[in-house]
Design an enzyme around this catalytic site. Structure first.
Site, PDB file in Angstrom:
ATOM      1  N   ASP A   1       0.880  -1.170   0.000  1.00 37.42           N
ATOM      2  CA  ASP A   1       0.000   0.000   0.000  1.00 37.42           C
ATOM      3  C   ASP A   1       0.922   1.226   0.000  1.00 37.42           C
ATOM      4  O   ASP A   1       2.144   1.114   0.159  1.00 37.42           O
ATOM      5  CB  ASP A   1      -0.949  -0.029   1.208  1.00 37.42           C
ATOM      6  CG  ASP A   1      -2.194   0.804   0.933  1.00 37.42           C
ATOM      7  OD1 ASP A   1      -3.257   0.513   1.500  1.00 37.42           O
ATOM      8  OD2 ASP A   1      -2.085   1.746   0.119  1.00 37.42           O
TER       9      ASP A   1
HETATM   10  C1  GLC Z   1      -4.209   4.372  -0.358  1.00 36.12           C
HETATM   11  C2  GLC Z   1      -5.143   3.225  -0.028  1.00 36.12           C
HETATM   12  C3  GLC Z   1      -5.217   2.176  -1.096  1.00 36.12           C
HETATM   13  C4  GLC Z   1      -4.969   2.813  -2.455  1.00 36.12           C
HETATM   14  C5  GLC Z   1      -3.542   3.317  -2.472  1.00 36.12           C
HETATM   15  C6  GLC Z   1      -3.210   4.018  -3.803  1.00 36.12           C
HETATM   16  O1  GLC Z   1      -3.520   4.762   0.796  1.00 36.12           O
HETATM   17  O2  GLC Z   1      -4.943   2.552   1.208  1.00 36.12           O
HETATM   18  O3  GLC Z   1      -6.520   1.576  -1.011  1.00 36.12           O
HETATM   19  O4  GLC Z   1      -5.154   1.846  -3.479  1.00 36.12           O
HETATM   20  O5  GLC Z   1      -3.272   4.201  -1.388  1.00 36.12           O
HETATM   21  O6  GLC Z   1      -3.970   5.176  -3.926  1.00 36.12           O
END
Ligand code: GLC
Length: 728
Positions: free
Chosen positions: A284
């Site tokens: 993430d």
């Molecule tokens: C965010 C979220 C995730 C998302 C990623 C990219 O923090 O936790 O769900 O896909 O970053 O935006």
């Protein structure tokens, strides 16, 4: 052939080029302002900088899309929202880098790209996997023309705590419904319907257990028995991998003390080796670096080494792999096999997507959805209508006849941008239909009075004028889209601001009041349920919300949604969910049982609850042991005076087992449409193989004994039969 191509490519790659594939970048913003970009975001978030000022700064800032790193093969994936830009960057990768490996462009496309449809928590209320698949197919087509070949979706985190803002992004509290949702989304995103039908790679998230964050507080620690983990939280991921999901995203949280980002057991043993994920795992955002904050890594380098060895194949946004992996491999801390496995997985997804053969978008493709096709809007409207849940309709206040003089109230009703909900990135304001716009079209004698909304504003004069007008008040209240989604946990899930006070004033005029909720989580509505005759859960339904709500309120469309998550009576009940163990003292009126002194015994509206404009009766439940399966049948009758759709739910209870089991578990559901007075039999065949559970060692147990089989219009309104089942 594909495997050979990958192997030969791998053999040619330098260590730097391999690590480049494991590096995901976002365009960074450079120049045009004196503070670092991160600080700028903080300033917007905490209000020191207005959105308008932010937009002005961004209009002058340049984007650095890391062209030079792409040229040297140092980038494997990018998050970009502009199709022309993706082609330009792709050209650099394919035609200027040494090996010409195409970039993988990913983006958060959670519930629609340009045609935004209902948030997942709402769409799960349709109990209609075919519909869920169609909307995913639509999102894949639209996003592909936007240059996006990889969705950071579906989010399939089971969530039982309404305080968590991200409950809005997933399919609710039940593993059976969530698994049906997950399968449908994978099929919709990854399976073309004909030869030239675009498809994208899905990304299961957030792997795993994120929805069980303690206290419903986002990013908080997660602890649970492994039998619960295997039997509930892992289920939708298992279902999705079985359906061919290509990638997964490791969750921010730790599970029982080990952050998912560096959790070898979860990433390698469970997800890759046992469930068989064919593609790769991405972190993430910023999560590898955050392992230092977690207290599991001494520094960035240590975090990078642990993550790579644990099976975390791609680094989203920290550049830790880019900056530290080469030296870690050369020092022997990270075996080359680990790097090769990660790169093999990443290349296999790019190969599966056909990016080596067709890395570019044609002009025609890029402009295919400049105007949204009517069938896309119709699908969003249909999904909207079917996601609406009629929670209460005392005295049949609803539906409202078209000539009714309606006072439409609430600032949310007139803010067209609020309809898209959390995590919608690529929509256009002009495509959004507000509830006011939809209602004015359906009800010519309607007058609109803002009166107030979730931010706490309330205008007494407008309330007076609203109360003085017409026969009925329709109050649109709830949450802004910013009050759910990521980093949006609420410690009090009642209606925010002064909306309850506003409602009380509206009720004071003695006219019927219809409460239409626009929100991204279950809310605590004990007071509203006691005072308001009609309550409609309308969530955030996407670009066609206005028409979907108007069609249901006018009876042009029938409400058929069933709750995908329980609504608490009071916040203090959270987490509250239907599939809970009995305990030794199940809640009852007698004192020494499991309950609260100051709250009702159970949730206000249970999982599976949803009314219609007609009424249904279930009777004559029969359960026959057909050897491999239990054949379950129940009679359904439309006992009202309108046609309607009933979602008949089939639950089971394993009455006594080697670990305590939930008092009910959804095993299947059937939707039936019936004319007034019409009867039918709803049938469901429950494979005996599905009647077991996982123990702490991930061993699936089928234990002979007594089972209760339920058929119900909700998890609470059921009829049941007991059967003795022998599995051997
Ligand atoms: C965010 C979220 C995730 C998302 C990623 C990219 O923090 O936790 O769900 O896909 O970053 O935006």
């Amino acid at each position: 052939a594909q495997r050979d191509k990958i192997e030969s490519l791998l053999a040619e790659m330098t260590l730097e080029e391999k690590i480049g594939q494991m590096n995901q970048e976002s365009p960074s913003i450079v120049g045009g302002f004196e503070v670092p970009f991160g600080e700028l975001i903080e300033m917007v978030t905490d209000g020191r900088l207005s959105n308008a000022e932010f937009k002005k700064i961004m209009s002058t800032a340049q984007q650095d899309c890391h062209e030079d790193e792409i040229r040297t093969g140092g980038v494997g994936s990018l998050m970009v929202q502009d199709p022309a830009k993706t082609n330009e960057l792709q050209k650099i990768a394919v035609e200027e880098s040494r090996l010409g490996i195409p970039l993988l462009f990913g983006l958060d496309v959670i519930h629609g790209y340009r045609t935004v449809y209902p948030i997942a928590l709402a769409e799960a209320c349709t109990f209609d996997p075919a519909l869920m698949k169609k909307t995913a197919r639509m999102a894949a087509r639209e996003s592909h023309s936007g240059g996006v070949a990889w969705h950071f979706a579906p989010m399939v985190d089971i969530a039982r705590d309404a305080r968590w803002g991200r409950v809005s992004e997933g399919p609710g509290e039940d593993p059976c419904l969530a698994s049906a949702f997950a399968r449908a989304k994978i099929e919709g995103l990854q399976e073309p319907e004909q030869a030239d039908d675009p498809y994208v790679a899905a990304c299961l998230k957030h792997y795993v257990g994120y929805g069980a964050c303690e206290g419903g507080r986002d990013y908080n620690t997660v602890n649970m028995a492994m039998s619960l983990f295997y039997s509930v939280y892992l289920q939708p991921f298992q279902a999705a991998v079985r359906s061919g999901a290509q990638t997964a995203m490791a969750a921010f949280n730790d599970l029982n003390g080990v952050p998912c980002t560096v959790n070898k057991f979860l990433l390698r043993d469970v997800l890759k080796d046992t469930l068989g994920l064919p593609g790769f795992v991405v972190s993430d955002a910023n999560a590898i670096k955050e392992c230092v904050s977690h207290g599991i890594a001494a520094d960035d380098r240590d975090a990078g080494v642990q993550a790579a060895c644990a099976g975390l194949d791609m680094d989203m946004g920290t550049n830790i792999y880019k900056n530290h992996l080469k030296e870690a491999v050369e020092s022997g801390q990270v075996p080359m096999e680990v790097i090769d496995d990660a790169v093999r997985r990443i290349l296999s997804v790019k190969m599966w997507l056909g990016l080596f053969d067709n890395p570019y978008l044609t002009e025609e493709e890029m402009h295919r959805f400049d105007t949204l096709p009517q069938e896309h809007l119709a699908l969003a409207r249909e999904a909207g209508e079917k996601s609406i849940v009629l929670l209460k309709n005392e005295g049949n206040v609803l539906p409202l006849s078209p000539e009714k003089k309606i006072a439409l109230v609430g600032s949310l009703a007139d803010d067209r941008e609020e309809v898209v909900g959390a995590w919608a990135l690529s929509w256009r304001k002009e495509d959004c239909v507000s509830i006011r716009a939809g209602m004015e079209k359906a009800f010519p004698n309607l007058q609109y009075f803002p009166c107030g909304g979730p931010e706490g504003d309330m205008n007494a004069d407008e309330i007076q004028r609203a109360g003085a007008y017409g026969d009925v008040v329709v109050a649109v209240l709830g949450e802004t889209k910013a009050m759910s989604g990521e980093a949006s946990s609420r410690a009090d899930v009642t209606l925010p601001g002064k909306q309850r006070e506003l409602l009380e004033k509206l009720l004071g005029f003695g006219k019927p009041v219809v409460l239409v909720l626009m929100n991204g989580r279950p809310l605590a509505l004990e007071w509203e349920d006691r005072h308001v005759p009609a309550i409609v859960e309308a969530w955030h339904l996407g670009v066609q919300m206005g028409h979907a709500v108007a069609n249901v309120l006018s009876g042009k469309a029938m409400p058929e949604g069933k709750l995908s998550a329980s609504f608490p009576a009071m916040t203090g009940q959270c987490p509250v969910y239907y599939n809970h163990p009995s305990t030794g003292r199940p809640a009852s009126k007698s004192k020494f049982t499991s309950k609260y002194l100051d709250a009702p015994l159970d949730s206000l509206y249970p999982f599976g609850h949803g009314l219609s404009y007609t009424s249904f009766a279930l009777s004559d439940l029969q359960v026959n042991d057909a050897g491999e399966a239990l054949d379950i049948r129940v009679k359904v009758e439309n006992t009202g005076d309108r046609a309607g759709v009933e979602t008949v739910q089939f639950y089971m209870q394993d009455v006594a087992a080697s670990i305590v089991r939930p008092v009910k578990e959804l095993k299947g559901f059937v939707k039936v449409r019936l004319a007034p007075g019409e009867k039918t039999k709803a049938a469901f065949s429950l494979p005996k193989q599905d009647m077991g559970f996982f123990d702490d060692q991930w061993k699936y147990r089928l234990e002979n004994g007594v089972f209760r089989i339920f058929a119900g219009s909700s998890s609470r309104e059921c009829i049941s039969e007991e059967v003795a089942v022998c599995f051997s």
